[in-house]
Design a protein around this motif. Structure first.
Motif, mmCIF file in Angstrom:
data_model
loop_
_atom_site.group_PDB
_atom_site.id
_atom_site.type_symbol
_atom_site.label_atom_id
_atom_site.label_comp_id
_atom_site.label_asym_id
_atom_site.label_seq_id
_atom_site.Cartn_x
_atom_site.Cartn_y
_atom_site.Cartn_z
ATOM 1 N N LYS A 239 0.840 -1.197 0.000
ATOM 2 C CA LYS A 239 0.000 0.000 0.000
ATOM 3 C C LYS A 239 0.877 1.249 0.000
ATOM 4 O O LYS A 239 2.037 1.210 0.400
ATOM 5 C CB LYS A 239 -0.900 0.022 1.242
ATOM 6 N N VAL A 240 0.277 2.369 -0.444
ATOM 7 C CA VAL A 240 0.986 3.650 -0.395
ATOM 8 C C VAL A 240 1.295 3.950 1.069
ATOM 9 O O VAL A 240 0.442 3.771 1.940
ATOM 10 C CB VAL A 240 0.095 4.765 -0.986
ATOM 11 N N GLY A 241 2.535 4.377 1.352
ATOM 12 C CA GLY A 241 2.882 4.693 2.740
ATOM 13 C C GLY A 241 3.600 3.555 3.456
ATOM 14 O O GLY A 241 4.129 3.741 4.547
ATOM 15 N N ASP A 242 3.642 2.348 2.836
ATOM 16 C CA ASP A 242 4.392 1.239 3.454
ATOM 17 C C ASP A 242 5.889 1.570 3.393
ATOM 18 O O ASP A 242 6.359 2.209 2.452
ATOM 19 C CB ASP A 242 4.161 -0.073 2.679
ATOM 20 N N LEU A 243 6.619 1.090 4.402
ATOM 21 C CA LEU A 243 8.076 1.246 4.382
ATOM 22 C C LEU A 243 8.666 -0.121 4.058
ATOM 23 O O LEU A 243 8.356 -1.107 4.742
ATOM 24 C CB LEU A 243 8.569 1.725 5.757
ATOM 25 N N VAL A 244 9.437 -0.212 2.981
ATOM 26 C CA VAL A 244 9.989 -1.527 2.625
ATOM 27 C C VAL A 244 11.514 -1.501 2.726
ATOM 28 O O VAL A 244 12.145 -0.450 2.587
ATOM 29 C CB VAL A 244 9.581 -1.966 1.197
ATOM 30 N N VAL A 245 12.070 -2.680 3.000
ATOM 31 C CA VAL A 245 13.523 -2.822 3.071
ATOM 32 C C VAL A 245 13.959 -3.563 1.814
ATOM 33 O O VAL A 245 13.407 -4.612 1.481
ATOM 34 C CB VAL A 245 13.914 -3.673 4.313
ATOM 35 N N VAL A 246 14.947 -2.995 1.115
ATOM 36 C CA VAL A 246 15.439 -3.676 -0.081
ATOM 37 C C VAL A 246 16.926 -3.958 0.118
ATOM 38 O O VAL A 246 17.730 -3.050 0.280
ATOM 39 C CB VAL A 246 15.216 -2.817 -1.345
ATOM 40 N N LYS A 247 17.242 -5.262 0.159
ATOM 41 C CA LYS A 247 18.638 -5.668 0.404
ATOM 42 C C LYS A 247 19.401 -5.716 -0.928
ATOM 43 O O LYS A 247 18.779 -5.725 -1.992
ATOM 44 C CB LYS A 247 18.649 -7.052 1.083
ATOM 45 N N PRO A 248 20.739 -5.782 -0.859
ATOM 46 C CA PRO A 248 21.514 -5.833 -2.114
ATOM 47 C C PRO A 248 21.053 -6.997 -2.991
ATOM 48 O O PRO A 248 20.789 -8.090 -2.491
ATOM 49 C CB PRO A 248 22.949 -6.055 -1.633
ATOM 50 N N GLY A 249 20.943 -6.730 -4.313
ATOM 51 C CA GLY A 249 20.550 -7.793 -5.248
ATOM 52 C C GLY A 249 19.051 -7.964 -5.374
ATOM 53 O O GLY A 249 18.580 -8.667 -6.253
ATOM 54 N N GLU A 250 18.270 -7.302 -4.503
ATOM 55 C CA GLU A 250 16.809 -7.460 -4.588
ATOM 56 C C GLU A 250 16.211 -6.380 -5.486
ATOM 57 O O GLU A 250 16.792 -5.334 -5.700
ATOM 58 C CB GLU A 250 16.174 -7.348 -3.189
#
Length: 720
Positions: A239-250
């Protein structure tokens, strides 16, 4: 409208026939069946049972794995449908051994049957003298049944329904050949025809598959961070406003802004640019781009289905389904072509024996061979594979072409109109000339006055001053005079900063006035600094021309664009300066948005015009050109208003797109000539009575294979 994925379509002509039949059902008039993408769109009130019955007549069927997604309409189609679509067709690319797509399976089965048939046929042919007739005919019959039974069944059904497509023609030819005792020929016809179907299916499959490899770039899931806890969720629930974590390679799951972290990101899937882009706090990122080294925390600003990537993938898929004028013409032609050939075939069978005392069995045979020439497969295939290949190839380069129609048009373009600001230039001012009369104070005071301003010209000036590493004092007071500039007190002295008009309080000496006029002649915007008595110096500011503009315009001329025209709202002097540097063939300055529209209409009277702009203020002009090309690092308005979108923020990839489009057009023209040329040669062979069944088949099959291979060359990308 509901949408289904149809598997097992044997050829473009068959798909057209099926679509015609589905249109006759109740509520079916709006149905479309696309051979290019294997998609069926239907009014949801149409009886599915009837549709499946019609599809079954051509051994095609609705793929049930797809159906539940597609039913949920447009919203879901953008994401779920995409993934299933790519998973499903791509099954055998995943390396898990057991998830082959059905199409692949059926082509394998057909290949095995053809090999067995060919061995039996070969044996019967070689041991011709040793075998008695019954055994030999038995072997031929087995070979015919193995390689041709599906054609035969479809053909008989069509014959009773008086539908004349390739299967019907082949069936008549087979029955005819057998009835006059031409077993050898009949068997070869069945085997060659099976081979033809196999190759035709594989060619389109290859083009579709390269398209689907492209669609696989969509991310599948995201890691959401909530109250310090990470959880993996499917992409569709973001959803708009979610905080996501993106690790290297993702992959970055959707469009958003970097909250914390620093990394470089590969945006090739969206922009076609292979070089990584550095990202840190506050910078925007695209869904589908790949995080290279650091960990990024990203605030999601668009649900995946609204992200640039989802829109791109959706457009690329839709693009396969639009029919180009050439395709529409070919389809119309094919509709009349087959009945005409059938009439010629009847004349070939009847006239020589009845009027010229010819031998019946010889002319029946010739007539059957003519029938096979009536198959328009190669002709119908001459366009779709090339178009899907062209759209795919451009999409890999970050160039979105919204349909085959626009690809065809791009190949015909001879005039290209450019907006100046943001297209040929960077759209951000920079200081080009600095003239200093008071070395001690000029930069110091200018910096003091401009330091806190957010005006684009002030930013350009500060960039210049920062190069000199001077410490600028804070001003005592600043007052902006609209349209004139700024009056300020710095270290208790009054200064004026602005254009010529704001210098009315002093008498400007003749030599300085000459320099001012010179700078204006060069198309520069002036910012002058003066105290109560004298001018301290001035900046000449211009919009920086993009490094690649000159070489792109040259490359476009090489690619066959005859006229390049620059349109701009800036005054004529600035326009002239940019036009001379960049090398466009003509330019027009001082235009309002509606003037641009009129200019484009004027240009369109003498050729095919494409307009290219940065998509925001150029919408009216883009819409009025025969072809609107927007460059807009994925801005929504660009993606929506233009027919072609360059996902980079420069024109570097445009010449290649023009070259690909021209190649697609010439491939299609060449294919049509080959397909019709071989048919014509085959028909002319009937005059001396030399046309044999297998020459007839080879003329069709040769054309089909040839057309397919030539079309696939569009996909070949030279390593740059």
């Amino acid at each position: 409208m509901s949408e289904y994925r149809v598997k097992g379509l044997s050829c473009g002509n068959c798909a057209m026939g099926l679509e015609q039949q589905i249109k006759k059902l109740e509520y079916g008039e709006s149905a479309t069946l696309s051979y290019n993408s294997g998609k069926l769109k239907l009014d949801s009130r149409v009886s599915l049972t009837d549709v499946e019955r019609i599809l079954k007549s051509d051994n095609a069927y609705i793929d049930r794995n797809q159906e539940n997604q597609s039913q949920q309409g447009h919203e879901h189609k953008d994401h779920d449908h995409k993934h299933n679509h790519s998973h499903d067709h791509q099954g055998h690319d995943h390396g898990d051994g057991h998830s082959h797509s059905h199409d692949h399976g059926s082509s394998n089965k057909l290949m095995k049957l053809l090999i067995v048939s060919f061995i039996i046929y070969g044996a019967a042919f070689i041991f011709d003298n040793q075998l008695n007739d019954a055994i030999q005919i038995g072997m031929y019959v087995i070979a015919i049944i193995l390689s041709g039974y599906s054609t035969f069944i479809k053909g008989l059904k069509n014959l009773f329904a008086l539908r004349f497509n390739i299967d019907t023609l082949m069936t008549i030819a087979l029955v005819g050949a057998v009835s006059i005792g031409e077993w050898k020929e009949a068997t070869l016809v069945a085997i060659l025809f099976g081979l033809n179907e196999l190759l035709e299916g594989l060619g389109m499959e290859k083009a579709r598959r390269s398209m689907e490899t492209l669609l696989k770039v969509a991310p599948k899931e995201a890691t959401v961070l909530e109250n310090g806890i990470e959880s993996v969720v499917p992409i569709s629930s973001l959803k708009v406003g979610d905080l996501v974590v993106v690790k290297p390679g993702e992959k970055i799951p959707s469009d958003g802004t970097v909250k914390e972290g620093k990394s470089s990101v590969n945006e090739a899937a969206i922009t076609g640019e292979s070089l990584p882009v550095e990202k840190s706090g506050g910078e925007p990122v695209f869904g589908g781009s790949i995080n290279n080294e650091g960990i990024l925390h990203i605030l999601i600003e668009k649900a995946y289905k609204d992200s640039s990537l989802a829109k791109i993938l959706h457009l690329v898929e839709e693009a396969q389904e639009t029919k180009t004028p050439t395709e529409l013409f070919i389809n119309k032609f094919a509709k009349y072509y087959t009945p005409i050939i059938m009439a010629i075939s009847a004349l070939v069978i009847l006239i020589p024996p009845l009027l010229l005392g010819g031998d019946w069995s010889k002319w029946v045979y010739q007539g059957l061979a003519v029938l096979i020439v009536g198959c328009p497969c190669a002709l119908i295939l001459s366009s779709p594979i090339a178009i899907v290949s062209g759209i795919t190839r451009n999409a890999r380069n970050g160039i979105l072409i919204k349909g085959g129609v626009f690809l065809e048009q791009l190949g015909k373009i001879d005039t290209l109109a450019f907006d100046k600001t943001g297209t040929l230039t960077k759209g951000e001012p920079h200081v080009e000339k600095t003239i200093v009369f008071d070395e001690d104070r000029f930069l110091l005071i200018a910096g003091s006055i401009e330091k806190s301003s957010s005006h684009p010209l002030a930013k350009a000036i500060m960039k210049k001053i920062n190069e000199s590493n001077i410490d600028v004092p804070a001003p005592d007071e600043i007052q902006t005079v609209s349209g004139r500039g700024i009056v300020a007190f710095v270290q208790r002295t009054q200064y004026w900063l602005g254009n010529e008009k704001s210098m009315e309080h002093i008498e400007i000496p003749v030599d300085i006035q000459k320099q001012i006029t010179d700078l204006k002649e060069q198309g520069l915007t002036l910012v002058i600094l003066a105290d109560n008595h004298n001018v301290l110096g001035m900046f000449g500011i211009s919009d920086e021309i993009r490094e690649e503009s000159k070489s792109v315009v040259e490359a476009l001329h090489r690619a066959g664009i005859k006229r390049t025209v620059m349109l701009t709202g800036d005054h004529q002097k600035t326009a002239e300066k940019v036009a001379n540097i960049v090398g466009v063939t003509s330019y027009f300055g001082g235009l309002l948005p509606e003037d641009k529209v009129n200019k484009i209409k004027e240009l369109a009277k003498n050729g095919h015009v494409a307009m290219i702009g940065d998509g925001i203020n150029d919408a009216p002009a883009l819409a009025s050109a025969q072809l609107g090309i927007a460059m807009g690092k994925g801005t929504d308005s660009a993606i929506e208003t233009a027919d072609i979108v360059l996902m980079q923020d420069h024109l570097g990839k445009l010449p290649e797109a023009v070259t690909i489009a021209k190649k697609v057009n010439s491939v299609i023209r060449f294919n049509i000539i080959v397909a019709l040329g071989l048919k014509l040669i085959a028909l002319l062979l009937t005059i001396p009575g030399l046309l044999t069944l297998w020459i007839a088949i080879l003329s069709d099959m040769g054309a089909t294979i040839f057309v397919t291979l030539v079309s696939l060359t569009v996909l070949i990308q030279k390593k740059s």
